[in-house]
Motif scaffolding. Sequence first.
Motif, PDB file in Angstrom:
ATOM      1  N   ILE A  32      94.545  52.316  90.446  1.00  0.00           N
ATOM      2  CA  ILE A  32      93.954  51.234  89.626  1.00  0.00           C
ATOM      3  C   ILE A  32      92.719  51.275  89.451  1.00  0.00           C
ATOM      4  CG2 ILE A  32      93.538  48.825  89.530  1.00  0.00           C
ATOM      5  CD1 ILE A  32      96.479  48.527  90.155  1.00  0.00           C
ATOM      6  N   ARG A  33      91.542  50.975  88.200  1.00  0.00           N
ATOM      7  CA  ARG A  33      90.028  50.772  88.881  1.00  0.00           C
ATOM      8  C   ARG A  33      89.334  50.026  88.998  1.00  0.00           C
ATOM      9  NH1 ARG A  33      86.652  53.120  83.140  1.00  0.00           N
ATOM     10  NH2 ARG A  33      88.805  51.577  81.561  1.00  0.00           N
ATOM     11  N   LEU A  34      89.113  49.055  90.012  1.00  0.00           N
ATOM     12  CA  LEU A  34      88.442  47.973  90.242  1.00  0.00           C
ATOM     13  C   LEU A  34      86.638  48.105  89.247  1.00  0.00           C
ATOM     14  CD1 LEU A  34      88.741  45.404  90.491  1.00  0.00           C
ATOM     15  CD2 LEU A  34      87.874  45.957  93.170  1.00  0.00           C
ATOM     16  N   PRO A  85      94.966  46.411  77.877  1.00  0.00           N
ATOM     17  CA  PRO A  85      95.702  46.143  78.862  1.00  0.00           C
ATOM     18  C   PRO A  85      97.328  46.304  79.297  1.00  0.00           C
ATOM     19  CG  PRO A  85      96.489  45.468  76.615  1.00  0.00           C
ATOM     20  CD  PRO A  85      95.791  46.831  76.356  1.00  0.00           C
ATOM     21  N   ASP A  86      97.338  47.413  80.272  1.00  0.00           N
ATOM     22  CA  ASP A  86      97.938  48.156  80.645  1.00  0.00           C
ATOM     23  C   ASP A  86      98.390  47.681  82.573  1.00  0.00           C
ATOM     24  OD1 ASP A  86      95.792  49.614  81.741  1.00  0.00           O
ATOM     25  OD2 ASP A  86      96.862  51.569  80.978  1.00  0.00           O
ATOM     26  N   GLY A  87      97.015  47.181  83.048  1.00  0.00           N
ATOM     27  CA  GLY A  87      96.883  46.392  84.412  1.00  0.00           C
ATOM     28  C   GLY A  87      96.126  47.957  85.371  1.00  0.00           C
ATOM     29  N   TYR A  88      95.941  49.180  84.597  1.00  0.00           N
ATOM     30  CA  TYR A  88      95.417  49.516  85.528  1.00  0.00           C
ATOM     31  C   TYR A  88      94.168  49.974  85.371  1.00  0.00           C
ATOM     32  CZ  TYR A  88     100.018  51.579  86.181  1.00  0.00           C
ATOM     33  OH  TYR A  88     101.559  51.598  86.453  1.00  0.00           O
ATOM     34  N   THR A  89      93.375  48.378  84.619  1.00  0.00           N
ATOM     35  CA  THR A  89      91.895  48.738  84.196  1.00  0.00           C
ATOM     36  C   THR A  89      91.317  46.855  85.104  1.00  0.00           C
ATOM     37  OG1 THR A  89      91.270  49.955  82.939  1.00  0.00           O
ATOM     38  CG2 THR A  89      89.378  48.232  83.228  1.00  0.00           C
ATOM     39  N   LEU A  90      90.888  46.307  85.641  1.00  0.00           N
ATOM     40  CA  LEU A  90      90.558  45.900  86.255  1.00  0.00           C
ATOM     41  C   LEU A  90      89.101  44.911  86.631  1.00  0.00           C
ATOM     42  CD1 LEU A  90      93.322  45.126  89.221  1.00  0.00           C
ATOM     43  CD2 LEU A  90      93.654  44.646  87.278  1.00  0.00           C
ATOM     44  N   ALA A 256      90.529  41.272  83.418  1.00  0.00           N
ATOM     45  CA  ALA A 256      91.586  42.251  82.829  1.00  0.00           C
ATOM     46  C   ALA A 256      91.011  42.001  81.541  1.00  0.00           C
ATOM     47  CB  ALA A 256      92.827  42.240  83.214  1.00  0.00           C
ATOM     48  N   PRO A 257      91.984  43.642  81.019  1.00  0.00           N
ATOM     49  CA  PRO A 257      91.762  43.348  79.455  1.00  0.00           C
ATOM     50  C   PRO A 257      92.733  41.691  78.553  1.00  0.00           C
ATOM     51  CG  PRO A 257      91.659  45.339  80.503  1.00  0.00           C
ATOM     52  CD  PRO A 257      91.524  44.811  81.564  1.00  0.00           C
ATOM     53  N   LYS A 258      91.354  41.661  77.433  1.00  0.00           N
ATOM     54  CA  LYS A 258      92.726  40.807  77.112  1.00  0.00           C
ATOM     55  C   LYS A 258      94.421  41.474  76.478  1.00  0.00           C
ATOM     56  CE  LYS A 258      93.263  38.305  72.344  1.00  0.00           C
ATOM     57  NZ  LYS A 258      92.327  37.670  71.059  1.00  0.00           N
ATOM     58  N   GLY A 259      95.114  40.744  76.579  1.00  0.00           N
ATOM     59  CA  GLY A 259      95.913  40.075  76.584  1.00  0.00           C
ATOM     60  C   GLY A 259      97.107  41.182  77.455  1.00  0.00           C
ATOM     61  N   LEU A 260      96.950  41.184  78.450  1.00  0.00           N
ATOM     62  CA  LEU A 260      97.251  41.945  79.731  1.00  0.00           C
ATOM     63  C   LEU A 260      98.653  41.370  80.446  1.00  0.00           C
ATOM     64  CD1 LEU A 260      97.131  43.675  82.808  1.00  0.00           C
ATOM     65  CD2 LEU A 260      96.308  41.640  83.674  1.00  0.00           C
TER      66      LEU A 260
END
Length: 325
Positions: A32-34, A85-90, A256-260
């Motif tokens: 995951i990238r933060l 919005p897949d949980g891998y970009t926060l 996170a992006p919209k739609g997580l």
Amino acid sequence: MLSRRHLFGIAAGALAAPSIASAQGAWPNRSIRLIAQFPPGGLVDTVARLLAPQYAAALGVSVVVENRPGAGGVIGTDVAAKAAPDGYTLLVSHASVHVFGAATRPTLPFDPVTDFTHMVQLVEAPNIILVRANSPFQTLDQYVTAAKTQPVRYGSSGIGSAPHLLGAMLSAEARAPNLDHVPYAGSAPAMQDMLAGSIESMIDPITTNVQQLRDGSLRALAISTPQRLAAFPTIPTFAELGYPKLTSAQWLGLSAPKGLPQPIVERLTAMTPGILAKPELMERFVALQTMPRNPPPTGDAFVALMRQEIVEWTAVARQFNITVS
């Protein structure tokens, strides 16, 4: 899912549900990238690097801090807004973008509220007015009295930043028209100029100035907390000095992006207060004087706080005609 069933029928929806649940249940299965939207060494980067290993341990995958600075945090924030919005970009969201950017920039490449999934507030950092140890200004009263008749310059991390707006408010409240703002591309160059004597003062979050305050190389004239800090009991608050409107803090949040997907939202939101309360993290937060609320605002409460602050600071920006082109 309901709209999908209405469009394609109950059978199609039922067939789709297991695959969606399976995909969500597999999260996370890779790194995951933060995103930290400011350079290394500052407030956002410091907090991101404290939290990344904690989230990694809790989730069982690596969490990598990715610095994407530029345009006062807008560039990195936009990267997060446009990610899947897949949980891998926060994102370590920051009031400087989501509140002060919204208040001072006529246009942004994203909506600071609705283009994100805002999950939880992380910490709050109060602002202080700093002068050199050998400054003639021993008190805030001396500082603003001087600015009534002669130029007194304060540096900030940029036009439209929280320190810029606080300085404008102080100038108006104290009737000190010669309190002059000098914007910099970050706090570090402002500090260099202040120490060199090019400017008399700066307004900055306390976070990266704690050591200099402790060793006496810097002096704080006032702090924007509601009460004095136990760690620095000699620093008076703006409120007790007659400027209650300057009580404020810059917050950081987890977004996170919209739609997580909701299961990911719930998992991250549920684990974060426990992470923030870990003794080893609390020790670091205390050392930085940058603390989480107890309990931290989450979900709708976090968004409501953001919306309220946007309204308040937009009014301030308009009052002093502060805009970022």
